[in-house]
Design an enzyme around this catalytic site. Structure first.
Site, mmCIF file in Angstrom:
data_model
loop_
_atom_site.group_PDB
_atom_site.id
_atom_site.type_symbol
_atom_site.label_atom_id
_atom_site.label_comp_id
_atom_site.label_asym_id
_atom_site.label_seq_id
_atom_site.Cartn_x
_atom_site.Cartn_y
_atom_site.Cartn_z
ATOM 1 N N CYS A 5 58.101 39.342 27.419
ATOM 2 C CA CYS A 5 57.571 40.222 26.386
ATOM 3 C C CYS A 5 58.730 40.962 25.714
ATOM 4 C CB CYS A 5 56.607 41.225 26.998
ATOM 5 S SG CYS A 5 55.345 40.437 27.979
ATOM 6 N N ARG A 29 59.317 35.036 19.370
ATOM 7 C CA ARG A 29 58.893 34.430 20.634
ATOM 8 C C ARG A 29 57.391 34.156 20.637
ATOM 9 N NH1 ARG A 29 61.558 35.648 25.427
ATOM 10 N NH2 ARG A 29 63.713 36.274 25.222
ATOM 11 N N TRP A 76 53.219 39.004 25.717
ATOM 12 C CA TRP A 76 52.811 37.602 25.698
ATOM 13 C C TRP A 76 52.195 37.365 27.071
ATOM 14 C CZ3 TRP A 76 53.938 32.817 28.046
ATOM 15 C CH2 TRP A 76 53.506 31.698 27.325
ATOM 16 N N ASN A 102 58.535 44.894 31.453
ATOM 17 C CA ASN A 102 58.614 43.433 31.512
ATOM 18 C C ASN A 102 58.962 43.065 32.948
ATOM 19 O OD1 ASN A 102 58.243 43.229 28.806
ATOM 20 N ND2 ASN A 102 60.310 42.504 28.330
ATOM 21 N N GLY A 103 58.367 42.015 33.456
ATOM 22 C CA GLY A 103 58.675 41.597 34.824
ATOM 23 C C GLY A 103 57.400 41.424 35.616
ATOM 24 N N GLU A 474 60.758 10.638 30.034
ATOM 25 C CA GLU A 474 60.945 11.931 29.374
ATOM 26 C C GLU A 474 62.319 11.979 28.688
ATOM 27 O OE1 GLU A 474 59.196 14.219 28.420
ATOM 28 O OE2 GLU A 474 60.493 15.950 28.146
ATOM 29 N N LYS A 478 62.838 12.574 24.730
ATOM 30 C CA LYS A 478 63.694 13.635 24.178
ATOM 31 C C LYS A 478 64.676 13.029 23.182
ATOM 32 C CE LYS A 478 61.954 16.462 24.897
ATOM 33 N NZ LYS A 478 60.762 16.610 25.641
ATOM 34 N N GLU A 481 62.848 11.734 19.943
ATOM 35 C CA GLU A 481 62.197 12.699 19.046
ATOM 36 C C GLU A 481 63.182 13.601 18.304
ATOM 37 O OE1 GLU A 481 60.418 15.725 22.518
ATOM 38 O OE2 GLU A 481 59.218 15.261 20.775
ATOM 39 N N HIS A 497 61.282 -8.690 33.081
ATOM 40 C CA HIS A 497 60.020 -9.245 32.578
ATOM 41 C C HIS A 497 59.935 -9.169 31.060
ATOM 42 C CE1 HIS A 497 58.679 -9.674 36.665
ATOM 43 N NE2 HIS A 497 58.937 -8.387 36.901
ATOM 44 N N LYS A 596 54.797 21.469 16.994
ATOM 45 C CA LYS A 596 54.837 21.970 18.373
ATOM 46 C C LYS A 596 53.508 21.759 19.070
ATOM 47 C CE LYS A 596 56.715 23.953 21.878
ATOM 48 N NZ LYS A 596 57.547 23.038 22.675
#
Ligand code: AGP
Length: 601
Positions: A5, A29, A76, A102-103, A474, A478, A481, A497, A596
């Site tokens: 946050c 953010r 957030w 925060n935390g 993955e 990456k 994209e 094959h 996104k």
């Protein structure tokens, strides 16, 4: 509560305006609730609500919050829904203390119980709200505001970036830092604190990053720093010369690389998810198990399906969300684990709605509290990556895998597939992940030099065996994209094959080949490719000289338990894709044709 946050506080002629300006600089953010507290007379005045800063400002009477000292927060949500009651700042019972935090407070339940017994009243279901009440206790016993904050800090277990004001000592702001960032700054415009440097830059470029377990006492024109024992620490300021766009990225040139480097923290926070959440999720896993997701999230499903089969003997089928309705029909009594960082991917929502209509129970794994997936699912686990801005998923993938591993360990224990001792060992190994990932990130320059060598390639294969196949896929996703290089990830044993017909001298083959149970067979696949002139770049376990010798280039990762290789092997592949994109002059944060969150079918 969350480490992601935004916090801003100041002593300045027009404190509310400065607070809003500072919070806006943190809003990149992505936030869901906002609040401000200022000192007016003998009380603090608080305004807070769900929503973003711009709407918030127009919804309040700013004349009622005019002041020269105040604190603000954008939240957030991670635990506790995004709503007015859970928004910061929180006050004590007397209304004279306000706190933004925060935390994550680990012992807040116990502290809350104790405070309730003493007659304190709570209005939210956050952990943070215990802090003003603990400070109230200190003040009531005659302590100063600073000593009351220190007293609270000494009783609290967990991470805190905490900023406090009180109308009893209206000339100051007390900041406390423990494992959650806080920066402070001073100029002719006032004295300021924030959770991130960009928020301070409109007011001062002379800033100081607070150290753990220190207190800052901010006054007009003056900053004092102490440790928790009251020993003075000399403030050391740095002059920041970042541009605004770099500032928003915390000094990194792109969100993607910032988010890659945030992975140790994201994993650490995810590992703190309370056991009762994981157990509720584990309790759901009965009958047939399916795993569904899209793109990177599908790779997390694939990785988990290998691990579930291998470690727990659970046959859990991974299905692309976009294929789900065509691939399964008998779902009565089944469990569908739906993985989605955004929690809003249309393909995934459509899969789970279909599964629910056919009688399946849904376990959501998402990074976004309050997202559609958390509403539709019977239970959910919320990973703790913080907002991910770069289009390419990075830290959310690692935390998905971490959460799935935490879940698997609990299922293993519940089903008697793992002994108590094996469970504890697994948890210990998982707890070592943040450090291991940090170590790998420390060698990022090596990946940069490998990217220099290979960035002009037009094609690449990413190959592995077992659960690392998902990592290879993955890595390929990456690279394609963000660098627009044609890349395919598939099981190493499949080359012969068909795909091997593409291999000619110089063709790039990236092997994910740590020393797990499949490593011996991967060597054979490397040799097949070498025999056709392929260039071999391998991710290997440190000290694996055999794999090192058969590779043209290699990147060493630390030795870990087999089930952790899919997680840690991903990091060099993310760094590789990022560096290749940069060398090609592309913007990794905004790859062409991609969004996104894909909210269309
Ligand atoms: C990954 O880098 C992509 N951004 C994409 O594949 C993404 O993982 C996919 O669209 C799924 O998104 P979700 O996790 O928000 O559901």
């Amino acid at each position: 509560m969350s480490t992601v946050c935004g916090i801003f506080g100041c002593l300045s002629d027009t404190a509310p305006q400065a607070i809003f300006e500072g919070l806006k600089r943190l809003e990149y953010r992505g936030y869901d609730s906002v609040g401000i507290a200022v000192i007016r007379g003998k009380k603090v005045t608080v305004e807070k609500n769900k929503g973003r800063i711009a709407e918030f400002i127009t919804s309040i009477d700013t004349a009622q919050i005019e002041s020269d000292v105040g604190i603000g927060h954008t939240r957030w949500a991670t635990h506790g829904a995004p709503c007015k009651e859970n928004a910061h700042p929180f006050t004590d019972c007397t209304g004279t203390v306000a706190v933004v935090h925060n935390g994550v407070l680990e012992n807040f339940m116990q502290l809350r119980e104790e405070l309730l017994k003493k007659g304190h009243k709570f209005s939210s279901n956050t952990d943070s709200e215990v802090i003003p009440h603990m400070i109230e206790e200190g003040l009531a016993s005659g302590m100063s505001l600073k000593d009351s904050v220190v007293g609270a800090a000494n009783s609290i277990k967990g991470s805190m970036g905490c900023v406090v004001i009180s109308s009893r000592e209206p000339d100051r702001i007390i900041c406390l830092r423990r494992e959650s960032p806080l920066v402070i700054g001073i100029s002719k415009k006032g004295t300021f604190c924030a959770s991130d440097i960009p928020a301070l830059l409109p007011f001062t470029r002379k800033v100081m990053v607070m150290q753990d377990d220190t207190i800052a006492i901010l006054k007009r024109g003056k900053i004092e720093i102490e440790d928790l024992c009251g020993h003075a620490i000399k403030p050391v300021f740095t002059v920041i010369n970042w541009s605004q766009s770099v500032a928003e990225k915390g000094g990194y040139p792109h969100f993607m690389i910032k988010e890659i480097f945030e992975q140790p923290l994201a994993i650490k926070e995810t590992l703190k998810i309370p056991l009762n959440f994981i157990d509720r999720a584990a309790g759901l896993m009965e009958g047939k198990v399916y795993l569904t997701g899209s793109g990177t999230s599908y790779h997390a499903c694939m990785s988990a399906s290998y691990q579930m089969a291998k470690r727990l003997g659970i046959d859990a089928r991974p299905i692309h969300s976009s294929e789900f309705t065509d691939a399964v029909s008998e779902l009565e009594g089944a469990t569908v684990v739906a993985v989605s960082q955004s929690g809003e991917t249309a393909d995934t929502l459509s899969a789970i709605k279909y599964a629910k209509s056919k009688g399946a129970k849904i376990l959501g794994i998402t990074n976004t509290l309050g997202s559609s997936i958390t509403i539709i699912s019977n239970a959910y686990i919320c990973t703790q990556s913080g907002p991910e801005i770069g289009v390419a998923a990075t830290k959310t993938f690692l935390t998905q895998l971490t959460a799935l591993d935490m879940l698997m360990l609990r299922i293993g224990l519940r089903r008697g597939k793992l002994s108590e001792e094996e469970y504890r060992t697994g948890r210990r190994q998982l707890n070592g992940l943040p450090k291991t990932v940090e170590e790998i990130l420390g060698s990022s320059e090596r990946i940069k030099s490998l990217a220099m060598k290979y960035f002009t390639r037009r094609d690449a294969f990413f190959l592995a065996r077992g659960a690392n196949v998902a990592t290879a896929m993955e890595g390929a996703l990456k690279l394609k994209e963000i660098s627009y290089i044609h890349a395919e990830g598939y099981p190493a044993g499949e080359s012969k094959h068909g795909p091997i017909s593409l291999v000619e001298p110089g063709f790039l083959c990236i092997f994910v080949a740590p020393t797990d149970s499949a490593r011996g067979r991967v060597i054979g696949n490397v040799m097949e490719m070498k025999a056709r002139g392929a260039k071999i770049f391998s991710i290997i376990t440190r000290g694996d000289s055999e794999m090192g010798q058969v590779s043209d280039d290699y990147f060493e990762i630390p030795q870990v338990a087999d089930f952790l290789y899919p997680i840690i092997s991903t990091v060099p592949l993310q760094l590789f894709a990022y560096n290749v994109a940069i060398l090609k002059g592309l913007d990794p944060d905004k790859p062409r044709n991609l969004a996104k969150s894909v909210t269309v079918l």
